[in-house]
Scaffold this active site. Structure first.
Site, short mmCIF file in Angstrom:
data_model
loop_
_atom_site.label_atom_id
_atom_site.label_comp_id
_atom_site.label_asym_id
_atom_site.label_seq_id
_atom_site.Cartn_x
_atom_site.Cartn_y
_atom_site.Cartn_z
N TYR A 18 0.84 -1.20 0.00
CA TYR A 18 0.00 0.00 0.00
C TYR A 18 0.88 1.25 0.00
CZ TYR A 18 -3.04 3.67 1.80
OH TYR A 18 -3.70 4.86 1.97
N GLU A 40 -11.50 5.67 5.12
CA GLU A 40 -10.97 6.50 6.21
C GLU A 40 -12.01 6.71 7.31
OE1 GLU A 40 -7.94 7.18 6.72
OE2 GLU A 40 -6.99 7.10 4.76
N TRP A 48 -5.05 1.47 10.44
CA TRP A 48 -5.23 1.42 8.98
C TRP A 48 -5.03 0.01 8.45
CZ3 TRP A 48 -7.90 3.62 5.55
CH2 TRP A 48 -7.61 3.51 4.20
#
Length: 187
Positions: A18, A40, A48
């Site tokens: 990522y 988000e 995350w």
């Protein structure tokens, strides 16, 4: 010799991929901007990596992040999402995805697209920071405060300043790769 990377991603192949391929790359596609907005908002209060591990489940559960479809979700679809163990089953966050899809469309009608609206906060140019260590990055800025306030005024949910700063980082509105990271100059 391995390439230097931001410290936050080290040790997990999914995180590193990522970081290497997506994080901080300027996005101007409304569909992708909406995807990151949803992810988000679901990340609020969580890590995350938790969201990244569930990203494909989110993609399937939320009709490939098609905001036009999500904006029309009914109570049965909400319940289906709340029973889906593959995503974060938080009623307020599920509801926020639906409300935010509706508000996203309203912004598109007003500005022509969401991209024009959101990138106007940074004068259509990514902010390039110069951090030596990823721990130096702030959690919020005056700009993320301003975006959060404006989105909330427009009826968006789960768009606090911290969420919006993470969104800015993810979508390349701000380059928070550390100065020594190989991606710093690339993005």
């Amino acid at each position: 010799m391995p390439k230097q990377k931001c410290g936050w991603c080290l040790g997990d192949p999914l995180y590193e991929s990522y970081h290497d391929n997506e994080w901080g790359v300027p996005l101007h596609d409304d569909q992708l901007l909406f995807e990151f907005l949803v992810l988000e908002t679901f990340q609020a209060g969580l890590s995350w990596i938790t969201i990244l591990r569930k990203r494909e489940n989110f993609r399937i559960a939320f009709d490939n992040f098609d905001y036009k479809i999500i904006a029309t979700y009914n109570e049965a679809k909400r319940e289906e999402l709340l029973q889906n163990a593959g995503i974060i089953r938080n009623k307020l966050k599920v509801n926020s995805a639906i409300v935010n899809a509706q508000k996203f469309i309203e912004i598109q009608k007003e500005f022509g697209n969401f991209d024009t609206y959101i990138w106007s906060f940074v004068n259509n140019t990514p902010i390039k920071n110069n951090w030596k260590n990823h721990k130096d990055c702030p959690a919020t800025t005056e700009i993320s405060d301003k975006i959060s306030k404006d989105l909330k005024k427009r009826g968006f949910k789960f768009v606090g300043s911290t969420v919006m700063y993470a969104f800015m980082q993810a979508t390349g509105m701000v380059n928070d790769h550390i100065a020594g990271c190989f991606r710093y100059e690339e993005v």
